[in-house]
Design an enzyme around this catalytic site. Structure first.
Site, PDB file in Angstrom:
ATOM      1  N   HIS A   1     -86.968 140.221 -59.324  1.00  0.00           N
ATOM      2  CA  HIS A   1     -86.340 141.146 -58.366  1.00  0.00           C
ATOM      3  C   HIS A   1     -85.578 142.252 -59.113  1.00  0.00           C
ATOM      4  O   HIS A   1     -85.656 143.432 -58.759  1.00  0.00           O
ATOM      5  CB  HIS A   1     -85.366 140.387 -57.459  1.00  0.00           C
TER       6      HIS A   1
ATOM      7  N   HIS B   1     -87.812 144.812 -60.597  1.00  0.00           N
ATOM      8  CA  HIS B   1     -88.358 145.648 -59.524  1.00  0.00           C
ATOM      9  C   HIS B   1     -87.380 146.795 -59.239  1.00  0.00           C
ATOM     10  O   HIS B   1     -87.778 147.952 -59.072  1.00  0.00           O
ATOM     11  CB  HIS B   1     -88.564 144.796 -58.268  1.00  0.00           C
TER      12      HIS B   1
ATOM     13  N   HIS C   1     -87.624 134.113 -61.603  1.00  0.00           N
ATOM     14  CA  HIS C   1     -87.862 134.635 -60.255  1.00  0.00           C
ATOM     15  C   HIS C   1     -86.869 135.750 -59.918  1.00  0.00           C
ATOM     16  O   HIS C   1     -87.262 136.854 -59.510  1.00  0.00           O
ATOM     17  CB  HIS C   1     -87.745 133.490 -59.241  1.00  0.00           C
ATOM     18  N   GLU C   2     -85.581 135.449 -60.090  1.00  0.00           N
ATOM     19  CA  GLU C   2     -84.563 136.445 -59.743  1.00  0.00           C
ATOM     20  C   GLU C   2     -84.631 137.660 -60.671  1.00  0.00           C
ATOM     21  O   GLU C   2     -84.383 138.790 -60.240  1.00  0.00           O
ATOM     22  CB  GLU C   2     -83.168 135.812 -59.793  1.00  0.00           C
TER      23      GLU C   2
END
Length: 700
Positions: A486, A489, A482-483
């Site tokens: 980020h 991105h 999940h992290e």
């Protein structure tokens, strides 16, 4: 790296636990970097590089030096932004001005919570306050605003701007407007005063929401004393103990930890009043309307429609989930079978474990941190042509010896940026998994170079030891993915302006890339590439992955409905003022949107710390999950390692940061504009059982 050096490197890092292995497991350089304890040997003659390679930050006093330098540069850029003719140069000056302050403030914002040295934390805190005060003044600088207004009010100049520049200009103007720049002097000063007051109230509430409550030791049964902290004749309760199998322990923790604190209650009530007053002052119907401008949802009315429709479509499944929990509680505790709010997390976990046997310790040996990092490296290589390369930080570059540094390198574009991985537990480190932007990417008009993004990923994992590497539970592994969503991105965006770099986009879009990564983390075609037993090298069985995926659907409707309740509460708090206390509102919304009874003399809202960073936007988690689900099912479920689809995803959704309307990015990826009904259906369909798993289980 030459062939001989690469071979030597691999030899040094292979078979790290070969003395206990039957089949030697070898790791790639990136896997090895995370599966061993760091042993750095610095040359004493080497110069301290400073935190993140910023020379001034080689000591706490360096923050003041960096701050003064940023403020000097600001004065120069401020004059340029106010005097240059309206056009692209105006926006470039604005972005340079913003970048210079953000590079110091964002770095300080991280160091103030993460650095183990109190002197560094204190110096960083002072920098945050100083830069924050300056930003507030800039947002009410009439001359600066006028230079932007000249540009936006001139149709001929606007027509010459590219879409990204125009959007960034509008976003800067929005920052001015919400600060009350368009108001008369008296009202503008009132808006500034409210901003300052809100900064204090936000901080007070955030700190208070994490403080433990205490109760007289004599009130708590003796056999439970050891479960809590101790303070003289008092017991300290600092959490809900939601996963404890002891019903009484969970109930006591719930009632004590959520017992209302009068001062914090007053702080929250005042905070919500000030937010509403400020929003009305600058021209919005409510704080929610102000907060949702520029998001996918756009208005509170759309958010409430989304949440109500989701509630309606989940209602039957939610009722069945709660009935399953009641039956389980009756089975475990026949004398006290009423289902209460403190039972939900524990009983849903029991039901999952009973049905699918998903004990984390069965999975952890297959999920060493190094193996998971290899998996991420392989995934990014196949989807985007990107490699994660471990680098040795220089002296003083990192704040803790166990921080790893990764260079993100594209096969043709070269170096994209840096990720600092602060993954391991240490004293006084916040127990939170999160992503920090330290420096945003931007095209530097003054040099012609691209300013590379720098981010930090923070996790709270156990340290590796001499017997075993760091082993992750399935939940830890998903959080890592999940992290890293980020982080990628931030890395894969190539925006012209840092004001909209990477995750600096609408909140209800920012979580899409990270949640999408969770789907990759639970797909066997991805997992099978890296999940292998750290001692034997055996792969994680496919049936175990399938059971893990199906287990999440057990009580999934009730879990989702709990999130809906939180999101509704957030919306109502930030709507038009109610003639009720925040507790009365919570009681009403809990009955309407959750179903389990309110417990008297509790105030869960005082622990709702998301009201600060996600005020009026808590729904974003649900809406982002809906979008991620649609992207996964339409674009990746057939082949999660498809390079063409990876490139399209980068091009349509990751490359733009916040420089494009979020719904336009979603539309570009899905080739259609989804409706609220589509979002709700995506979330509901996630709960449908996969019958192949039942067949697989019965066969095995």
């Amino acid at each position: 790296m030459s062939a001989s050096k690469k071979l030597l490197y691999l030899m040094k890092h292979r078979g790290l636990w070969s003395h206990v292995q039957r089949n030697v497991t070898t790791w790639s350089p990136v896997g090895a970097a995370f599966n061993t304890k760091t042993q750095r040997r610095f040359n004493l003659s080497e110069k301290n590089k400073g935190l993140f390679g910023v020379p001034e930050l080689n000591c706490p006093a360096g923050f003041q030096v960096a701050t003064k330098k940023a403020l000097r540069d600001m004065d120069r850029l401020l004059e340029k932004a106010c005097s240059c003719p309206p056009g692209v140069e105006t926006i470039d000056s604005f972005d340079q001005l913003s970048d210079g302050l953000c590079k110091v403030a964002d770095l300080a914002d991280f160091i103030k919570v993460a650095h183990p040295d109190p002197a560094f934390r204190e110096a960083a805190e002072k920098t945050c306050i100083e830069i924050g005060t300056v930003v507030e003044k800039l947002n009410t600088n009439v001359e600066l605003c006028q230079s932007l207004k000249k540009l936006l009010d001139n149709p001929d100049i606007l027509a010459q701007l590219d879409p990204d520049t125009r959007r960034v200009a509008e976003l800067f103007m929005f920052d001015f407007e919400i600060s009350g720049i368009h108001l008369h002097d008296k009202l503008r000063k009132e808006a500034v005063a409210l901003h300052v007051k809100l900064l204090d109230l936000n901080n007070e509430f955030l700190v208070g929401s994490h403080m433990p409550n205490r109760i007289a030791r004599s009130v708590i049964p003796d056999h439970l004393h050891q479960q809590f902290g101790s303070e003289g004749s008092f017991i300290q309760v600092g959490g809900l103990h939601a996963d404890s199998p002891d019903d009484l322990l969970r109930e006591i923790a719930y009632r004590v930890y959520l017992y209302p604190n009068a001062d914090l209650m007053e702080c929250l009530e005042e905070l919500l009043k000030c937010r509403y007053k400020l929003a009305k002052l600058v021209g919005y119907e409510s704080y929610g309307h102000r907060a949702l401008k520029g998001t996918m949802a756009k208005t509170p009315e759309t958010v409430m429609s989304f949440l109500q429709l989701l509630t309606d479509k989940l209602s039957d499944r939610t009722a069945k989930d709660f009935q399953m929990m009641r039956d389980m509680k009756k089975k475990l505790n026949p004398h006290n079978s009423e289902l209460m709010p403190w039972d939900h997390p524990f009983l849903s976990g029991v039901l999952r474990a009973e049905r699918y046997n998903i004990e984390p310790s069965l999975y952890s040996p297959y999920l060493s941190l190094g193996a998971c990092m290899e998996g991420l490296n392989n995934l990014f290589s196949q989807l985007y042509g990107v490699a994660l390369m471990s680098e040795h930080p220089g002296p003083g570059e990192v704040w803790s010896e166990d921080v790893r540094k990764l260079a993100v390198v594209h096969e043709t574009d070269g170096l994209l940026g840096y990720i600092y991985c602060d993954f391991f537990q240490r004293a006084n480190k916040p127990h939170q998994d999160c992503h920090f932007t330290i420096r945003g990417g931007r095209r530097c008009q003054e040099t012609g170079q691209y300013q590379l993004p720098v981010v930090v990923l923070m996790l709270s994992l156990p340290q590796p030891n001499t017997r075993a590497p760091t082993l992750l539970s399935p939940g830890m592994m998903e959080n890592l993915f999940h992290e890293m969503g980020h982080a990628m991105h931030s890395m894969l965006g190539r925006t012209r302006y840092q004001h909209v770099t990477g995750t600096r986009c609408a909140t209800d879009f920012a979580e899409v890339p990270s949640i999408l990564m969770e789907y990759f983390a639970t797909d066997y075609r991805v997992i099978s590439q890296f999940a292998r037993h750290y001692e034997t090298g055996q792969p994680l069985p496919e049936s175990m992955v399938s059971r893990l995926c199906e287990s999440k659907k057990v009580c999934g409707a009730a879990d989702t409905q709990l999130q809906v309740f939180y999101a509704v509460l957030d919306q109502v708090y930030h709507g038009k003022p109610q003639n009720h206390s925040t507790t009365d509102i919570l009681k009403e919304m809990q009955q309407k949107f959750y179903g389990l009874p309110y417990t008297s003399n509790t105030a869960w809202q005082l622990r709702f710390s998301h009201l600060i960073g996600y005020g009026a936007k808590y729904y974003s988690y649900l809406m982002s999950r809906a979008v991620a689900s649609m992207v996964w099912k339409q674009c990746f479920i057939q082949d999660p390692l498809n390079r063409d689809m990876g490139e399209r995803y980068r091009r349509e959704m990751l490359a733009h940061g916040g420089s494009k309307e979020p719904m336009l990015m979603v539309e570009g990826m899905l080739q259609r504009r989804p409706t609220i009904e589509d979002f709700v259906d995506a979330l509901v369909s996630e709960l449908n059982p996969n019958f192949e798993t039942f067949i697989m289980d019965s066969e095995s």
